[in-house]
Scaffold this active site. Structure first.
Site, PDB file in Angstrom:
ATOM      1  N   SER A 127     108.839 -48.093 -45.563  1.00 60.61           N
ATOM      2  CA  SER A 127     109.855 -47.539 -46.451  1.00 60.61           C
ATOM      3  C   SER A 127     111.004 -48.551 -46.575  1.00 60.61           C
ATOM      4  O   SER A 127     110.770 -49.674 -47.004  1.00 60.61           O
ATOM      5  CB  SER A 127     110.323 -46.178 -45.936  1.00 60.61           C
ATOM      6  OG  SER A 127     111.058 -45.489 -46.914  1.00 60.61           O
ATOM      7  N   ASP A 186     101.828 -41.822 -52.662  1.00 56.68           N
ATOM      8  CA  ASP A 186     103.251 -42.072 -52.417  1.00 56.68           C
ATOM      9  C   ASP A 186     103.959 -42.154 -53.761  1.00 56.68           C
ATOM     10  O   ASP A 186     103.827 -43.122 -54.488  1.00 56.68           O
ATOM     11  CB  ASP A 186     103.415 -43.384 -51.650  1.00 56.68           C
ATOM     12  CG  ASP A 186     104.865 -43.657 -51.262  1.00 56.68           C
ATOM     13  OD1 ASP A 186     105.752 -42.887 -51.666  1.00 56.68           O
ATOM     14  OD2 ASP A 186     105.096 -44.655 -50.553  1.00 56.68           O
ATOM     15  N   HIS A 210     103.773 -41.041 -48.604  1.00 57.62           N
ATOM     16  CA  HIS A 210     104.688 -42.040 -48.022  1.00 57.62           C
ATOM     17  C   HIS A 210     104.435 -42.222 -46.526  1.00 57.62           C
ATOM     18  O   HIS A 210     104.891 -43.181 -45.930  1.00 57.62           O
ATOM     19  CB  HIS A 210     106.121 -41.590 -48.291  1.00 57.62           C
ATOM     20  CG  HIS A 210     107.146 -42.677 -48.183  1.00 57.62           C
ATOM     21  ND1 HIS A 210     107.082 -43.864 -48.879  1.00 57.62           N
ATOM     22  CD2 HIS A 210     108.290 -42.763 -47.442  1.00 57.62           C
ATOM     23  CE1 HIS A 210     108.117 -44.625 -48.594  1.00 57.62           C
ATOM     24  NE2 HIS A 210     108.867 -43.983 -47.712  1.00 57.62           N
TER      25      HIS A 210
END
Length: 510
Positions: free
Chosen positions: A368, A450, A482
């Protein structure tokens, strides 16, 4: 159009229904308590039962909801509504005056006061969560924890209504705190570990769960005198099969001369003698407003990274949580600035103060925001690491601003404007602008579901690596978002990551 990992279906929402109970059974077809409101309760994608509360007499339901519509993807404005549990009147918005997030409604035992948290700044998901107390008769609101520079993550009333038991991150730990309702005085009740699911008991104590780097959740009891006792040890046999590790904390002077904290997890078995050099797995957390503290994870687990013989090091750079709101805010519009400086100084400090660490044999890993930082390191710290693992990271900020589903995120992090309104703010920290410096071997990982950082970002990074003839490998999970959540996928993830680390550090995966 879509949210987190799901395409939106017009008109389909999570709504609350009430069912009368007669003879111990639900009756009727259900009464919709959310009325004509368009939005989800619990909120998506992460909301649960903590966003819904009954009054003690069962006559009123309180719930949090972010109203849907054209502004939904650019809004963090959750409000708390009240509605009769028989659906006799439409819901009333109790927090309409605040355009930022209001959540976690909890009603006092006497039914007179509603506790909840409120953020102050709209479109910011990591603003400080301050406990508010609302007199349900008069509507008067008092900010109970305004003077406490921590962000409250859960709220539970004591049975006598004189205090609240809350959790909040605090320098790599998440303790349980008691907050006096009359004065706002905060008292810390637990020490190390990541606490949650707090349930006050009639005797003044509480039940709660707690985990740490060393073990996942177990049940604990806190008595009225503040003594903590572990009640369960669910994973005793499984944990005994893992190689031993040790956790150390350290701090150093980072960007702006601020004190910055980190953790170091090293293998502690007899085969890792003090003289043996350990290669480094340098872990960078996501968020970016997050923390790699003393907690358990089934995804990025420092203990598991250390077990094969690596020293797992993580730095809570500027932007991390648990150090006060100013420290958390410091990353805004500075994604590649102070955080990178903290990472550089933190790794230098750790290796200079521990002769067991092999400073010249390190790989960096992140997901991320941590994945963004991996791409940023490729172009702005290109000679430091033997390899990189980049998971769900931003490769091109310009594309990200139009591909992500939560538009408020990119707007806020780049100063509050859309990309077409202030393109320079997005280009300043855009990894794609530094491709000429890329040289470090990289494993790229992404989930096709995601929607926060779409997998096209991962494909673009891999294409760039391949076209520049940089050793690289691509791992795509068609069924993950994600996060990697499915057990078999998680095993494959760790196998691939350890194989990549072993290839470039010269350490065979164990």
């Amino acid at each position: 159009m879509r949210h987190w990992d799901t395409w939106a279906e017009p008109g389909t929402r999570s709504r609350i229904y009430a069912f009368p109970i007669e003879g111990g059974k639900l009756t009727g077809m259900g009464i919709r308590l959310t009325g004509e409101l368009e939005g989800d309760t619990p909120s998506k994608p992460f909301g649960g039962g903590e966003e819904i509360a009954f009054s003690p007499d069962g006559k009123t339901v309180f719930f949090a909801l972010r109203e849907a519509g054209r502004i939904e993807s650019a809004s963090t404005n959750l409000d708390i509504f009240a509605t009769p549990s028989d659906g006799s009147t439409p819901p009333t918005n109790l927090t309409d005056a605040n355009d930022a997030t209001d959540n976690l409604p909890a009603v006092s035992p006497d039914g007179r006061t509603l506790a909840y948290f409120a953020m102050a700044r709209p479109t910011y998901e990591a603003d400080r969560q301050v406990v508010q107390l609302r007199d349900l008769a008069t509507g008067q609101v008092r900010a109970l924890t305004q003077g406490w520079d921590r962000s409250v993550g859960s709220i539970a009333w004591s049975p006598d209504g004189k205090s609240l038991l809350v959790t909040a991150e605090d320098v790599q730990e998440t303790p349980v705190f008691r907050v006096d309702v009359a004065t706002g005085k905060v008292t810390r009740l637990t020490k190390e570990g990541n606490s949650g699911n707090v349930r006050p008991l009639p005797d003044g104590g509480a039940l709660f769960t707690q985990n740490s780097v060393m073990a996942p959740d177990d049940l604990f009891r806190l008595d009225r005198r503040g003594r903590v006792r572990q009640l369960t040890n669910v994973n005793r046999e499984l944990l005994a099969e893992l190689d031993p590790v040790k956790l150390e904390r350290f701090s150093f002077t980072g960007a702006n001369g601020d004190r910055v904290w980190g953790i170091k997890v090293k293998p502690a078995g007899p085969q890792f003698a003090a003289a043996a050099k350990l290669p480094i797995a340098f872990l960078v957390h996501g968020g970016p407003q997050g923390s790699f503290g003393n907690s358990w994870s089934y995804r990025w687990n420092p203990r598991l990274f250390a077990s094969p013989g690596y020293a797992a090091i993580a730095i809570d750079f500027h932007g991390s949580t648990g150090y006060g709101q100013a420290f958390t805010d410091a990353i805004r519009s500075d994604w590649g600035g102070k955080p990178l400086e903290d990472l550089q100084k933190g790794l230098a400090y750790a290796t200079a103060n521990d002769p067991q660490l092999d400073a010249d044999n390190a790989c960096a890993l992140g997901a991320s925001y941590g994945g963004f930082m991996m791409n940023w390191i490729e172009g702005n710290w290109p000679d430091r690491f033997k390899c990189i693992v980049q998971h769900d990271g931003i490769f091109d900020d310009r594309a990200m601003a139009y591909e992500t589903e939560e538009l408020w995120f990119t707007d806020w992090e780049h100063g509050g404007k859309a990309q077409f309104e202030d393109s320079q703010a997005y280009e300043r920290w855009n990894p794609v602008n530094h491709l000429n410096n890329w040289k470090t071997p990289m494993l790229v990982v992404h989930g096709e579901k995601d929607f926060r950082i779409p997998y096209s970002q991962g494909l673009a990074a891999f294409t760039a690596l391949q076209r520049k003839n940089i050793p690289s490998r691509l791992l795509i999970f068609p069924d993950e978002n994600h996060w990697v959540l499915k057990p078999k996928n998680s095993i494959q993830w760790y196998d691939e990551v350890f194989a990549w680390l072993g290839r470039w550090t010269g350490k065979a995966a164990q």
